[in-house]
Design a protein around this motif. Structure first.
Motif, PDB file in Angstrom:
ATOM      1  N   LYS A 190       0.824  -1.212   0.000  1.00  0.00           N
ATOM      2  CA  LYS A 190       0.000   0.000   0.000  1.00  0.00           C
ATOM      3  C   LYS A 190       0.857   1.260   0.000  1.00  0.00           C
ATOM      4  O   LYS A 190       0.485   2.280  -0.594  1.00  0.00           O
ATOM      5  N   VAL A 191       2.012   1.202   0.633  1.00  0.00           N
ATOM      6  CA  VAL A 191       2.923   2.351   0.625  1.00  0.00           C
ATOM      7  C   VAL A 191       3.284   2.719  -0.815  1.00  0.00           C
ATOM      8  O   VAL A 191       3.332   3.900  -1.180  1.00  0.00           O
ATOM      9  N   LEU A 192       3.518   1.725  -1.635  1.00  0.00           N
ATOM     10  CA  LEU A 192       3.850   1.958  -3.040  1.00  0.00           C
ATOM     11  C   LEU A 192       2.653   2.521  -3.799  1.00  0.00           C
ATOM     12  O   LEU A 192       2.802   3.407  -4.658  1.00  0.00           O
ATOM     13  N   LEU A 193       1.475   2.008  -3.519  1.00  0.00           N
ATOM     14  CA  LEU A 193       0.279   2.540  -4.170  1.00  0.00           C
ATOM     15  C   LEU A 193       0.087   4.011  -3.796  1.00  0.00           C
ATOM     16  O   LEU A 193      -0.284   4.837  -4.640  1.00  0.00           O
ATOM     17  N   ASP A 194       0.355   4.336  -2.543  1.00  0.00           N
ATOM     18  CA  ASP A 194       0.225   5.729  -2.109  1.00  0.00           C
ATOM     19  C   ASP A 194       1.249   6.626  -2.795  1.00  0.00           C
ATOM     20  O   ASP A 194       1.011   7.823  -2.998  1.00  0.00           O
ATOM     21  N   GLN A 195       2.397   6.055  -3.186  1.00  0.00           N
ATOM     22  CA  GLN A 195       3.409   6.827  -3.920  1.00  0.00           C
ATOM     23  C   GLN A 195       2.996   7.090  -5.355  1.00  0.00           C
ATOM     24  O   GLN A 195       3.496   8.031  -5.976  1.00  0.00           O
ATOM     25  N   GLY A 196       2.107   6.234  -5.902  1.00  0.00           N
ATOM     26  CA  GLY A 196       1.690   6.415  -7.283  1.00  0.00           C
ATOM     27  C   GLY A 196       1.801   5.190  -8.156  1.00  0.00           C
ATOM     28  O   GLY A 196       1.467   5.231  -9.347  1.00  0.00           O
ATOM     29  N   VAL A 197       2.260   4.063  -7.592  1.00  0.00           N
ATOM     30  CA  VAL A 197       2.288   2.814  -8.351  1.00  0.00           C
ATOM     31  C   VAL A 197       0.852   2.357  -8.614  1.00  0.00           C
ATOM     32  O   VAL A 197      -0.025   2.488  -7.750  1.00  0.00           O
ATOM     33  N   ASP A 198       0.610   1.813  -9.813  1.00  0.00           N
ATOM     34  CA  ASP A 198      -0.752   1.430 -10.205  1.00  0.00           C
ATOM     35  C   ASP A 198      -0.995  -0.071 -10.157  1.00  0.00           C
ATOM     36  O   ASP A 198      -2.131  -0.514  -9.960  1.00  0.00           O
ATOM     37  N   CYS A 199       0.050  -0.871 -10.368  1.00  0.00           N
ATOM     38  CA  CYS A 199      -0.148  -2.316 -10.431  1.00  0.00           C
ATOM     39  C   CYS A 199       1.183  -3.014 -10.177  1.00  0.00           C
ATOM     40  O   CYS A 199       2.237  -2.375 -10.133  1.00  0.00           O
ATOM     41  N   PHE A 200       1.112  -4.334 -10.052  1.00  0.00           N
ATOM     42  CA  PHE A 200       2.296  -5.107  -9.691  1.00  0.00           C
ATOM     43  C   PHE A 200       2.486  -6.288 -10.640  1.00  0.00           C
ATOM     44  O   PHE A 200       1.527  -6.929 -11.058  1.00  0.00           O
ATOM     45  N   LYS A 201       3.746  -6.533 -10.929  1.00  0.00           N
ATOM     46  CA  LYS A 201       4.124  -7.792 -11.574  1.00  0.00           C
ATOM     47  C   LYS A 201       4.429  -8.785 -10.464  1.00  0.00           C
ATOM     48  O   LYS A 201       5.436  -8.655  -9.759  1.00  0.00           O
ATOM     49  N   THR A 202       3.556  -9.752 -10.265  1.00  0.00           N
ATOM     50  CA  THR A 202       3.717 -10.730  -9.190  1.00  0.00           C
ATOM     51  C   THR A 202       4.489 -11.932  -9.729  1.00  0.00           C
ATOM     52  O   THR A 202       3.908 -12.908 -10.181  1.00  0.00           O
ATOM     53  N   ASP A 203       5.789 -11.818  -9.648  1.00  0.00           N
ATOM     54  CA  ASP A 203       6.665 -12.852 -10.185  1.00  0.00           C
ATOM     55  C   ASP A 203       6.785 -14.012  -9.189  1.00  0.00           C
ATOM     56  O   ASP A 203       6.459 -13.886  -8.008  1.00  0.00           O
ATOM     57  N   PHE A 204       7.266 -15.141  -9.706  1.00  0.00           N
ATOM     58  CA  PHE A 204       7.558 -16.334  -8.911  1.00  0.00           C
ATOM     59  C   PHE A 204       6.301 -16.916  -8.240  1.00  0.00           C
ATOM     60  O   PHE A 204       5.217 -16.720  -8.733  1.00  0.00           O
ATOM     61  N   GLY A 205       6.506 -17.646  -7.151  1.00  0.00           N
ATOM     62  CA  GLY A 205       5.411 -18.354  -6.505  1.00  0.00           C
ATOM     63  C   GLY A 205       5.364 -19.828  -6.850  1.00  0.00           C
ATOM     64  O   GLY A 205       4.408 -20.521  -6.498  1.00  0.00           O
ATOM     65  N   GLU A 206       6.437 -20.329  -7.544  1.00  0.00           N
ATOM     66  CA  GLU A 206       6.425 -21.743  -7.933  1.00  0.00           C
ATOM     67  C   GLU A 206       7.313 -22.615  -7.042  1.00  0.00           C
ATOM     68  O   GLU A 206       6.968 -23.749  -6.734  1.00  0.00           O
ATOM     69  N   ARG A 207       8.480 -22.100  -6.650  1.00  0.00           N
ATOM     70  CA  ARG A 207       9.439 -22.917  -5.906  1.00  0.00           C
ATOM     71  C   ARG A 207       9.096 -22.905  -4.413  1.00  0.00           C
ATOM     72  O   ARG A 207       9.779 -22.281  -3.610  1.00  0.00           O
TER      73      ARG A 207
END
Length: 742
Positions: A403-420
């Motif tokens: 949320k800190v990043l969203l408050d800075q102005g980020v709009d979306c995320f690349k949610t990488d990994f999650g497999e290993r």
């Protein structure tokens, strides 16, 4: 997993017990429970020292019949379980006729004859058998290592073809393959997959979903050549047969049960540009890319910061590297001032050097080993730990950092990994580690997507996710992972995307030009056309930049042309996207989805339908030679208006600024006037492009940003060949194929 040694024998040390005959049936108005002996019972003594398999039949939704086979029911169930948001009560009706018991749900009937050797059939509304669990259709087996496996087999008909099982880069038709549903970071050139979905679709008009989040081992006409076999190392196995009759009907029912894809925001359909992965970049580099795109008149919608926006050895701590980006909030504001959305890379791993490691350790938010130590390794990040999303407090903690990043102005995320995801660990909620290996990605992406919906509003949330399991289609968009920069990898990527689309996923993307290595300019230019005629379009690489001018002036021209074409297609594309959201029918469609009765269409994996009416055949060669198939009918070349007769294979040669792009007979495409952005006012300067077709009427909808129709038009073709708008036509330009350019 294979259990047999040929047709007659078992593998060494394997013992299998098959449901052989029904000894008792218990029925309610909505469920059937059969108790199956694993041998013929001819006398009372045969019931001693011999197991039963309990087989339950039920219906969780209209047109879906569940089968649950259990050996020992006393095993503790620690979960996790797939959520089934579309499950309802009372969907099935039980009936009996002598020794035959049936369970009917919508157009699907399960029929069990209790007097015969074991045979459970699944029939459509016309009484035709779609598939059957025959004499070896339900079983359990023990293996020399002490394993206990539940096995299901469903019969394959003559000529029946099987698809799906997630984003698989092996051959598109899965017959003859062994497939393990087990998350892995294996690239796009192996049998491993980032997105493993235990759901397959049959060319006969039904699907099968195995309701087990752990490892599911498939033998698709590979061990028993007339059977699709699936097995789990467990005491119970549940699966659902999903009715058609068409492949679209199957996907509609399956995604209704497991969750519909969210509708991504219109801006996300524009061109994304990234820093690439290990390249050197700072704000000056970023702005040079952004300004370079503008100077070359290549519209850009999203700028993405990959891993090194954070400090080395500290991923993911969600803190900008101040040595490289001393004013992140100001930089984001400056990017927003250029009309861009901003994406940043994240993953669920916490490096030991990060301050979040100490914080997560103290709070108990990191996954632990059975002895209480935090699970760590040095693969990817030094001393890397893993966020435990089964802990609600850790889930909220992770969201608070983002949320800190969203408050800075980020709009979306690349949610990488999650497999290993390790299996030698203990989860906060007590989940079975084997089942959590695949399921972890669902919690990870759900956590981030829910934050975006809460902060940005419904309809504004979008991810760029790599891993997924069943139900993950609810959190779009997913991209195809790490591919090489070659024509072969380009074809692999498309094959994987089409496989994923037949697994319930409505939106999919890939790295234009390939990820690993630096593409030859010819590869890059061909991939540009393919990428900009995909659901979502992203320029991304590993160790080299992907700005078009790195590949020559012609690449700039190709990027400009196809980006603007995609923007013009947005009224049509977003209407198809809205239908993916409401029906589960993907935006990028394998040919068999639109032409299930055409045998040739069933195996095609180098072309696709973009929405219902636009055929795309990417070019996989420098020469521009491309071979593709046009189904029956009169097709129209979108870029020239030329009429071409289908029902045949064609071979064409295309320059880098072209590819086979055909409009279906009778279709009317809604085209916007704004070439500069994907989310402009689509009704301002709207063009309706009428392809060649027989006399009749076609209704065309132009959606608003929620996907609901903002305007509807009727186009009428008369017997004399004329085409006209029926009803209001203010501000609408009607273009008839062959008479004017689009």
């Amino acid at each position: 997993m294979k259990f047999t040694d040929g047709f007659w024998l078992m593998r060494d040390g394997v013992h299998a017990s098959y449901a052989t005959e029904v000894r008792d049936v218990r029925a309610t108005a909505e469920t059937l429970t059969a108790y199956a002996a694993v041998k013929r019972v001819e006398r009372r003594g045969d019931t001693l020292n011999s197991p039963l398999i309990t087989v339950e039949l039920f219906s969780p939704a209209e047109g879906v019949i569940g089968v649950r086979a259990t050996h020992h029911a006393g095993k503790r169930d620690n979960g996790p379980h797939f959520a089934l948001p579309g499950a309802t009560e009372g969907a099935g009706k039980v009936a009996g006729d002598g020794t035959v018991m049936t369970l009917t749900s919508g157009p699907l009937t399960a029929r069990l004859d209790t007097s015969a050797p074991w045979n459970l059939t699944f029939e459509n509304a016309d009484g035709e058998v779609l598939t059957a669990a025959e004499r070896k259709g339900i079983a359990f087996a023990t293996t020399p290592d002490g394993g206990h496996h539940m096995i299901g087999q469903l019969a394959l008909g003559v000529g029946e073809q099987i698809y799906g099982l997630g984003e698989r880069f092996t051959p598109f038709v899965k017959n003859g393959q062994s497939v393990d549903i087990w998350q892995a970071d294996g690239g796009t050139s192996s049998e491993q997959a980032y997105k493993n979905i235990p759901f397959h679709l049959s060319s006969r008009g039904y699907g099968v979903f195995v309701d087990h989040p752990g490892k599911v081992s498939y033998e698709i006409g590979s061990e028993a050549v007339g059977q699709v076999q699936f097995s789990v190392e467990d005491q119970s196995l549940a699966y659902y047969v999903v009715a058609g009759p068409t492949p679209k009907d199957v996907l509609d029912r399956y995604t209704s049960l497991t969750g519909r894809p969210a509708l991504p925001p219109a801006w996300s359909f524009g061109l994304w540009l990234t820093t690439s992965f290990t390249t050197s970049y700072d704000e000056e580099t970023v702005m040079s890319f952004v300004d370079g795109m503008a100077e070359r008149d290549i519209p850009l919608s999203v700028f993405h910061f990959d891993c090194f926006w954070m400090r080395e050895y500290q991923w993911s701590d969600f803190t900008w590297d101040n040595d490289v980006f001393p004013d992140p909030a100001g930089m984001l504001c400056r990017l927003k001032g250029k009309g861009l959305k901003v994406s940043v890379w994240i993953n669920p791993y916490i490096a030991q050097k990060s301050h979040l490691f100490d914080e997560g350790r103290e709070l108990g938010y990191l996954v632990r080993r059975p002895d209480g130590d935090i699970w760590q390794w040095d693969l990817w990040q030094a001393g890397m730990a893993l966020v435990d999303f089964t802990n609600p407090d850790a889930y909220a903690w992770f969201q608070a950092k983002l949320k800190v990043l969203l408050d800075q102005g980020v709009d979306c995320f690349k949610t990488d990994f999650g497999e290993r995801i390790p299996t030698e660990v203990v989860w906060h909620d007590g989940s079975d580690p084997e089942r959590m290996h695949n399921y972890y990605t669902h919690l990870y992406n759900q956590c981030v997507f829910e934050l975006l919906e809460a902060e940005r509003g419904e309809g504004e949330a979008v991810l760029f996710a790599r891993s997924a399991t069943a139900g993950g289609q609810q959190f779009p968009v997913h991209w195809g992972g790490d591919c090489w920069s070659s024509f072969g990898a380009m074809a692999e990527s498309l094959r994987g995307g089409l496989s994923l689309s037949l697994s319930g996923f409505g939106f999919w993307s890939h790295d234009i030009g390939g990820f690993e290595g630096t593409p030859d300019p010819d590869v890059f230019k061909r991939w540009l056309a393919f990428g900009l005629l995909s659901s979502h379009s992203r320029l991304h690489g590993s160790s080299s930049y992907r700005v078009p001018w790195e590949f020559g002036d012609e690449a700039v021209d190709v990027a400009r042309k196809f980006t603007k074409l995609k923007h013009r297609l947005m009224p049509y594309l977003y209407d198809a996207a809205a239908r993916a959201h409401t029906t589960g029918i993907p935006l990028m469609r394998p040919m068999l989805l639109e032409f299930p009765e055409d045998p040739t269409a069933r195996a095609l994996d180098r072309q696709y339908m973009l929405g219902p009416d636009l055929l795309v055949a990417p070019v996989f060669s420098s020469s521009g030679d491309v071979e593709f198939y046009l189904p029956e009918g009169t097709w129209t070349r979108l870029l020239t208006g030329e009429r071409v007769q289908g029902g045949r294979w064609l071979r064409e040669r295309h320059g880098f600024d072209s590819l086979p792009l055909y409009v279906r007979e009778g279709a009317v495409l809604a085209l916007g006037a704004d070439e500069g952005r994907p989310d402009g006012d689509w009704l301002d300067g709207l063009t309706l492009f009428a392809a060649h077709g027989a006399p009749g009427e076609r209704t065309v909808s132009v959606p608003d940003r929620t996907g609901a129709p903002a305007a509807t038009y009727r186009v009428v073709r008369s017997d004399d060949g004329s085409v006209r708008l029926a009803g209001p036509d203010e501000g609408v330009r009607l273009v008839v194929a062959g008479e004017a350019a689009i």
